[in-house]
Design a protein around this motif. Structure first.
Motif, PDB file in Angstrom:
ATOM      1  N   ASP B 599       0.837  -1.198   0.000  1.00 50.34           N
ATOM      2  CA  ASP B 599       0.000   0.000   0.000  1.00 50.34           C
ATOM      3  C   ASP B 599       0.869   1.244   0.000  1.00 50.34           C
ATOM      4  O   ASP B 599       0.669   2.157  -0.805  1.00 50.34           O
ATOM      5  CB  ASP B 599      -0.863  -0.043   1.272  1.00 50.34           C
ATOM      6  CG  ASP B 599      -2.254   0.507   1.003  1.00 50.34           C
ATOM      7  OD1 ASP B 599      -2.472   1.032  -0.110  1.00 50.34           O
ATOM      8  OD2 ASP B 599      -3.110   0.391   1.887  1.00 50.34           O
ATOM      9  N   THR B 612      -6.365  -3.470  -7.076  1.00 54.04           N
ATOM     10  CA  THR B 612      -6.728  -4.560  -6.176  1.00 54.04           C
ATOM     11  C   THR B 612      -5.668  -5.630  -6.336  1.00 54.04           C
ATOM     12  O   THR B 612      -5.024  -5.729  -7.384  1.00 54.04           O
ATOM     13  CB  THR B 612      -8.108  -5.159  -6.522  1.00 54.04           C
ATOM     14  OG1 THR B 612      -8.036  -5.756  -7.811  1.00 54.04           O
ATOM     15  CG2 THR B 612      -9.193  -4.093  -6.507  1.00 54.04           C
ATOM     16  N   ALA B 630      -6.625  -7.614  -1.100  1.00 55.64           N
ATOM     17  CA  ALA B 630      -6.904  -6.179  -0.973  1.00 55.64           C
ATOM     18  C   ALA B 630      -7.928  -5.807  -2.030  1.00 55.64           C
ATOM     19  O   ALA B 630      -7.575  -5.495  -3.168  1.00 55.64           O
ATOM     20  CB  ALA B 630      -5.617  -5.378  -1.140  1.00 55.64           C
ATOM     21  N   GLY B 631      -9.185  -5.969  -1.644  1.00 57.01           N
ATOM     22  CA  GLY B 631     -10.272  -5.573  -2.551  1.00 57.01           C
ATOM     23  C   GLY B 631     -10.414  -6.445  -3.776  1.00 57.01           C
ATOM     24  O   GLY B 631     -11.156  -6.117  -4.704  1.00 57.01           O
ATOM     25  N   ARG B 651      -9.508 -10.527   4.149  1.00 59.96           N
ATOM     26  CA  ARG B 651      -9.942  -9.489   3.210  1.00 59.96           C
ATOM     27  C   ARG B 651      -9.735  -8.092   3.777  1.00 59.96           C
ATOM     28  O   ARG B 651     -10.012  -7.825   4.934  1.00 59.96           O
ATOM     29  CB  ARG B 651     -11.435  -9.672   2.888  1.00 59.96           C
ATOM     30  CG  ARG B 651     -11.751 -10.999   2.257  1.00 59.96           C
ATOM     31  CD  ARG B 651     -13.196 -11.080   1.879  1.00 59.96           C
ATOM     32  NE  ARG B 651     -13.534 -10.077   0.858  1.00 59.96           N
ATOM     33  CZ  ARG B 651     -13.208 -10.218  -0.420  1.00 59.96           C
ATOM     34  NH1 ARG B 651     -12.558 -11.289  -0.821  1.00 59.96           N
ATOM     35  NH2 ARG B 651     -13.508  -9.287  -1.282  1.00 59.96           N
ATOM     36  N   SER B 652      -9.284  -7.203   2.933  1.00 57.49           N
ATOM     37  CA  SER B 652      -9.220  -5.787   3.297  1.00 57.49           C
ATOM     38  C   SER B 652      -9.485  -4.982   2.037  1.00 57.49           C
ATOM     39  O   SER B 652      -9.638  -5.554   0.955  1.00 57.49           O
ATOM     40  CB  SER B 652      -7.837  -5.447   3.891  1.00 57.49           C
ATOM     41  OG  SER B 652      -6.826  -5.834   2.975  1.00 57.49           O
ATOM     42  N   GLY B 653      -9.554  -3.658   2.203  1.00 61.10           N
ATOM     43  CA  GLY B 653      -9.947  -2.791   1.087  1.00 61.10           C
ATOM     44  C   GLY B 653      -8.892  -2.714   0.000  1.00 61.10           C
ATOM     45  O   GLY B 653      -7.750  -3.136   0.178  1.00 61.10           O
ATOM     46  N   PRO B 654      -9.245  -2.162  -1.123  1.00 63.68           N
ATOM     47  CA  PRO B 654      -8.308  -2.015  -2.227  1.00 63.68           C
ATOM     48  C   PRO B 654      -7.167  -1.060  -1.911  1.00 63.68           C
ATOM     49  O   PRO B 654      -7.228  -0.307  -0.924  1.00 63.68           O
ATOM     50  CB  PRO B 654      -9.168  -1.473  -3.364  1.00 63.68           C
ATOM     51  CG  PRO B 654     -10.476  -1.129  -2.787  1.00 63.68           C
ATOM     52  CD  PRO B 654     -10.585  -1.671  -1.406  1.00 63.68           C
ATOM     53  N   ASN B 656      -5.746   2.098  -2.388  1.00 61.96           N
ATOM     54  CA  ASN B 656      -6.265   3.332  -2.971  1.00 61.96           C
ATOM     55  C   ASN B 656      -5.537   4.571  -2.460  1.00 61.96           C
ATOM     56  O   ASN B 656      -6.064   5.666  -2.482  1.00 61.96           O
ATOM     57  CB  ASN B 656      -7.764   3.451  -2.700  1.00 61.96           C
ATOM     58  CG  ASN B 656      -8.074   3.431  -1.207  1.00 61.96           C
ATOM     59  OD1 ASN B 656      -7.147   3.352  -0.387  1.00 61.96           O
ATOM     60  ND2 ASN B 656      -9.337   3.504  -0.857  1.00 61.96           N
ATOM     61  N   ASP B 660      -3.248   1.217   4.736  1.00 66.11           N
ATOM     62  CA  ASP B 660      -3.895   0.390   5.760  1.00 66.11           C
ATOM     63  C   ASP B 660      -2.788  -0.470   6.363  1.00 66.11           C
ATOM     64  O   ASP B 660      -2.251  -1.363   5.715  1.00 66.11           O
ATOM     65  CB  ASP B 660      -4.979  -0.484   5.099  1.00 66.11           C
ATOM     66  CG  ASP B 660      -5.693  -1.358   6.109  1.00 66.11           C
ATOM     67  OD1 ASP B 660      -5.250  -1.398   7.274  1.00 66.11           O
ATOM     68  OD2 ASP B 660      -6.698  -1.999   5.719  1.00 66.11           O
ATOM     69  N   ARG B 663      -3.635  -4.943   7.523  1.00 67.20           N
ATOM     70  CA  ARG B 663      -4.398  -5.818   6.626  1.00 67.20           C
ATOM     71  C   ARG B 663      -4.296  -7.253   7.150  1.00 67.20           C
ATOM     72  O   ARG B 663      -3.205  -7.744   7.440  1.00 67.20           O
ATOM     73  CB  ARG B 663      -3.857  -5.752   5.206  1.00 67.20           C
ATOM     74  CG  ARG B 663      -4.152  -4.386   4.548  1.00 67.20           C
ATOM     75  CD  ARG B 663      -3.703  -4.350   3.104  1.00 67.20           C
ATOM     76  NE  ARG B 663      -3.878  -3.013   2.543  1.00 67.20           N
ATOM     77  CZ  ARG B 663      -4.995  -2.628   1.904  1.00 67.20           C
ATOM     78  NH1 ARG B 663      -6.011  -3.471   1.776  1.00 67.20           N
ATOM     79  NH2 ARG B 663      -5.077  -1.415   1.421  1.00 67.20           N
TER      80      ARG B 663
END
Lengths: 110, 870
Positions: B599, B612, B630-631, B651-654, B656, B660, B663
């Protein structure tokens, strides 16, 4: 036997003894299945053995079927075997040439 | 004698009285003079005179008077006139009739006007027969009644004229029935005639008619005219008079009809000439010998071809357009041969030199027997109409062409929209232009002044050349050129667009290929396979990446990711991220931690604003899998039996740009024969479709393909999930499959052990993805081998163990080895059955091999993917 490897279900349809064999036949149960067939065939002049649902048959099973056919013929009885050519048993019968001297049908005669 | 003179018998009437009252006034002078001569003693003393003497009924008789004068004394004095009088009316009448008829004929012959003829006839007749009135009545048949029309009449000075129109029924129904039947009516005295009704008896005298004769003229069964004489006093009509009237009536009729016919003829000739001269048409009459009888002024004025002395046919041929003469000659010959009318449209040269279209009709004039007398030709100028027709036709053609061309243009632009290369676009263009516009079309790289240049890029162009097979039938018009130029401009814009996109795509694709790993190599302890499909160039180059590499501790890392965006930028960002993951992976504590580090890294990469990624680490020793996403869509596991599960943990967010640091990751264990599937969203996404539908589709496809070798599985998965048209994105699939161990099974020499052997082999086959058909042959052959070993063991009472081992060889064959501790001997009792088991083993395997040693017997069975040896 609590977990029979093969089942024989007998019925009489239009004066013919119909025997449906399912499961598997190998050295361990071939004699018993042979006895079941003889018993179930009874005195009917015509016997149909349906092997469509049979999942495994080895050379000992083939020998048993040949003997059964010979016995019926000795008594002037007729044996019809149902075994689709695409199936395990049907392809084995073809492979061993037994389809030449047995009356083998792709599906039960109507 | 006296009654001849209509004298009273008493002899009281003097001669002078007789002269004045009895003798026809015309004869009085002559008679008086003759009498005086007879009484002259110096003369021959004879009197011979024919005089007309009034009769009691009012008419006159011719009387021949012959007398001799007697004289007495000297000088002699006439004393008496002695003679005879004879009625010579009959002779006179015959002569008079002859004379009258001559006179009538002479008079009427010179007259040409029917009215004059009628007037003259009644005048002569009236005078001749000394009628009060004489009328020639034309009969007009009207629905209510017949009407009599008197245009002129004869009447005595003291009698009123009778010119006018009369209703026939007013004159007495009875009599007029006779008239209509063609019978002459004679009435001596209307006041006493019994054929008349009381009213009629009163009606006639009111018109001054006491006696009359009507001679009807019935022609073709119809009452056509009447000749009528009226008398104001009662009159007995002599048969000779009536006969004369009938004769006069007939002659008058004939004369009138002749005059009428002549008049009509004259009028029609006149009209014809007038018409022919005032008409806009060209008119001519040709004689049978070919000479021109007549041609109107228009002919000469229009064509300038002199008719005089010309043949009427060559006159037309001279004027006709050379292109029309053959047709004209043929048609004319056919018409002439059949005596039929000729009609045709042809161009006639004008005095001015220009040609105008004429409708030419040449009609034969036949005589009574049907032979052709003359040819009557009329040429009507239809040039304006022809031109108007031509204009309309041309407009219609243009309209149709214009519509067809709009459609053609739309088709071309539509094809260019779909084309992904300039070459494809040009091929479509040429294919649509011929036959859509021209018979042939081609593009050439070399400039051609006859062609139309079409831009194919910023600095490149080709030349479009079209050709028509039949330039005469399909002229090359201004509008064609306009269309081609318009087409070329539009196509040029489209092709330039394609060219630019094509170049970008090519660069991006090269770059992407350069940025992606060259090849993914399987390891003995884990099969790995990846498939990337930008597919056809129609697909955009995307930002998908994939990678598989070995970590320093021997574990295998796999990753698939997707930079949002397309084209060059996305490809560059993708390359940076893939390299970034490889660089970071050895130093991270786990997949979640790696993605957190990643990230941070991605923030600094241009074009990787949104990405992603999924990442997993597989340990071949434990078949443990640690993964994080990641997403990214979840990874899929397909087990050896085709069962599936989604790896939804970790799972975690994309990625972006918002780092983060925490994760998560998750773990799973891959069974022997299971397949781990990583993929980019291009595999499952379709336009206008929820993502869950795509996930379901993937799950089903994976189940259906699970027993395939990993390379096939990977490739077929992409195929199974949609064609190029359904996919808008590029696609990555990466699969990892832990190897399953070789098969080894030991069994006691007990027939009941056979079924367990078969179950174990079946499970192993599934893990090893052995095809079903191969598996059923394998089970049969191994069963035979194991049965033999058991049987042998029974016979020899040696409780040795039977071993069955199976494995894949390099090249994909499965080899099974069945070993027992005894030796097989042919069974003496049933040689046929023993042979049958061996026969089966030979037939279902690719190779069968039996080795017997004092230590035991070994059977080796080989099964290839292709099938048995037999």
């Amino acid at each position: 036997m609590s977990d029979p490897l093969a089942q024989v279900i007998a019925a009489e349809e239009r004066g013919r003894s119909v025997l449906r064999v399912s499961g598997e036949v190998d050295m361990s149960n071939v004699a018993a299945v042979g006895e079941q067939l003889r018993a179930a065939a009874g005195d009917a002049p015509s016997v149909l053995v349906d092997l469509t649902e049979l999942g495994f048959l080895d050379s000992q099973g083939l020998r048993m079927i040949q003997r059964f056919a010979d016995e019926l013929a000795g008594h002037g009885k007729k044996l019809i075997i149902v075994a689709p050519a695409s199936g395990v048993v049907g392809s084995l019968l073809a492979l061993t040439g037994m389809d030449k001297n047995l009356d083998i049908r792709q599906s039960p005669p109507q | 004698m006296l009654e001849l003179f209509n004298l009273p018998s008493d002899g009281t009437l003097s001669l002078s009285a007789a002269l004045t009252s009895m003798i026809h006034p015309d004869d009085r002078g002559r008679y008086a003079a003759a009498v005086a001569d007879a009484l002259d003693p110096a003369g021959n003393r004879e009197l011979r005179q024919d005089i007309r003497v009034l009769q009691a009924h009012g008419g006159y008789h011719w009387v021949a008077v012959t007398a001799r004068a007697n004289f007495e004394g000297d000088p002699p004095t006439p004393t008496r006139l002695v003679g005879v009088a004879a009625d010579v009316t009959g002779r006179y009448a015959a002569e008079a009739r002859r004379a009258f008829l001559f006179e009538l004929s002479d008079a009427l012959r010179s007259l040409t006007d029917p009215l004059e003829i009628k007037a003259h006839a009644v005048d002569l007749l009236g005078r001749h027969l000394m009628a009060s009135r004489a009328l020639y009545l034309d009969v007009v048949h009207e629905p209510d009644s017949d009407y009599y029309i008197a245009e002129r009449d004869f009447h005595q000075p003291a009698v009123a004229g009778s010119v006018g129109r009369y209703r026939a029924d007013d004159f007495g129904a009875t009599l007029f029935a006779e008239v209509r039947a063609g019978r002459t009516i004679t009435v001596t005295d209307v006041s006493t005639d019994p054929r008349l009704s009381e009213d009629e008896r009163l009606a006639y005298p009111a018109t001054g008619v006491r006696a009359f004769v009507t001679v009807p003229l019935v022609k073709d069964g119809s009452h056509a005219a009447s000749l009528t004489l009226h008398q104001t006093a009662p009159r007995t009509w002599e048969p000779a008079e009536i006969a004369l009237m009938e004769e006069v009536a007939e002659r008058t009729w004939t004369a009138v009809e002749r005059a009428r016919a002549e008049q009509e003829l004259r009028e029609s000739e006149l009209r014809f000439r007038e018409l022919v001269e005032v008409t806009a048409q060209l008119v001519w009459v040709g004689r049978l010998d070919g000479s021109v009888e007549f041609a109107n002024d228009n002919w000469l004025t229009s064509t300038g071809v002199e008719p005089a002395g010309n043949d009427h046919r060559s006159m037309l041929f001279i004027a006709a357009h050379p292109d029309d003469t053959d047709r004209l000659r043929a048609d004319w010959a056919a018409a002439e041969a059949h005596g039929a009318a000729f009609e045709g449209e042809l161009r006639l040269r004008q005095r001015t030199g220009e040609y105008r279209w004429f409708l030419v009709r040449i009609v034969p004039l036949h005589d009574g027997t049907g032979s052709v007398l003359k040819w009557f030709g009329v040429a009507t100028d239809i040039d304006d109409r022809r031109r108007a027709d031509d204009v309309l036709r041309e407009q219609e053609r243009r309209g149709q062409r214009s519509r067809a061309r709009m459609e053609l243009l739309a088709d071309v632009i539509g094809e260019l929209d779909r084309a992904s290369t300039v070459e494809d676009g040009l091929r479509s263009l040429v294919g649509l232009l011929a036959p859509g516009f021209a018979d042939r079309a081609a593009v050439t790289g070399t400039p051609d002044p006859a062609g139309i240049p079409i831009a194919t890029g910023r600095d490149s162009a080709v030349t479009l050349v079209v050709a028509f097979d039949d330039p005469a039938g399909r002229p090359y018009l201004d509008e064609d050129l306009a269309f081609l130029e318009d087409l070329a401009a539009r196509v040029g814009v489209a092709l330039t667009g394609i060219s630019i996109r094509q170049e970008e795509h090519r660069v991006a694709l090269q770059l992407q290929r350069a940025l992606l790993p060259r090849a993914i190599v399987s390891r003995p302890d884990a099969a790995v396979c990846a498939q990337y499909e930008a597919g056809s160039v129609a697909l955009e180059v995307g930002g998908d990446w994939y990678d598989a590499f070995t970590l320093p501790d021997g574990r295998i890392a796999v990753t698939v990711g997707d930079v949002v965006g397309h084209g060059l930028d996305a490809a560059i960002a993708m390359g940076s991220l893939r390299v970034g993951i490889r660089a970071l992976a050895p130093h991270s504590t786990g997949p979640g931690a790696l993605l957190s580090q990643f990230d941070r890294f991605a923030v600094d990469v241009d074009g990787a604003d949104f990405a992603t990624a999924c990442y997993a680490v597989y340990d071949p020793a434990t078949r443990q899998l640690c993964y994080a996403s990641a997403g990214h869509p979840p990874m899929l596991v397909v087990d050896a039996a085709g069962g599936t599960r989604w790896l939804t943990g970790g799972r975690s967010g994309p990625l972006n740009g918002n780092v983060d640091t925490d994760r998560p990751d998750a773990t799973d264990t891959l069974e022997a024969g299971a397949t781990l599937v990583l993929y980019s969203d291009g595999l499952i996404e379709r336009r206008r479709e929820p993502i869950t539908v795509g996930l379901d589709r993937l799950e089903q496809a994976a189940t259906g393909l699970h027993d395939l070798p990993i390379e096939d599985f990977c490739a077929r998965l992409i195929d199974a999930l949609g064609t190029d048209h359904q996919r808008t994105d590029d696609v990555v699939v990466l699969c990892l499959r832990p190897p399953s161990p070789r098969f080894r099974h030991e069994l006691a020499p007990d027939a009941h052990e056979l079924r367990r052997l078969r179950r174990s082999l079946t499970d192993w086959g599934a893990q090893r993805h052995v095809p079903a058909a191969t598996m059923s042959r394998l089970l049969l052959a191994v069963g035979e081998a194991a049965s033999n070993a058991i049987e042998h063991a029974y016979r020899d009472r040696s409780p040795a163990t039977i071993t069955v081992e199976a494995d894949h060889e390099d090249g994909g064959d499965v080899v099974v080895i069945v070993t027992d501790a005894g030796s097989w001997r042919p069974a003496p009792r049933e040689p046929g059955d023993r042979g049958r088991g061996t026969d089966i083993m030979r037939k279902v395997s690719a190779a069968y091999e039996r080795t017997t040693t004092p230590a035991g017997t070994t059977v080796k069975l080989r099964f290839s993917k292709i099938g048995p040896a037999a």
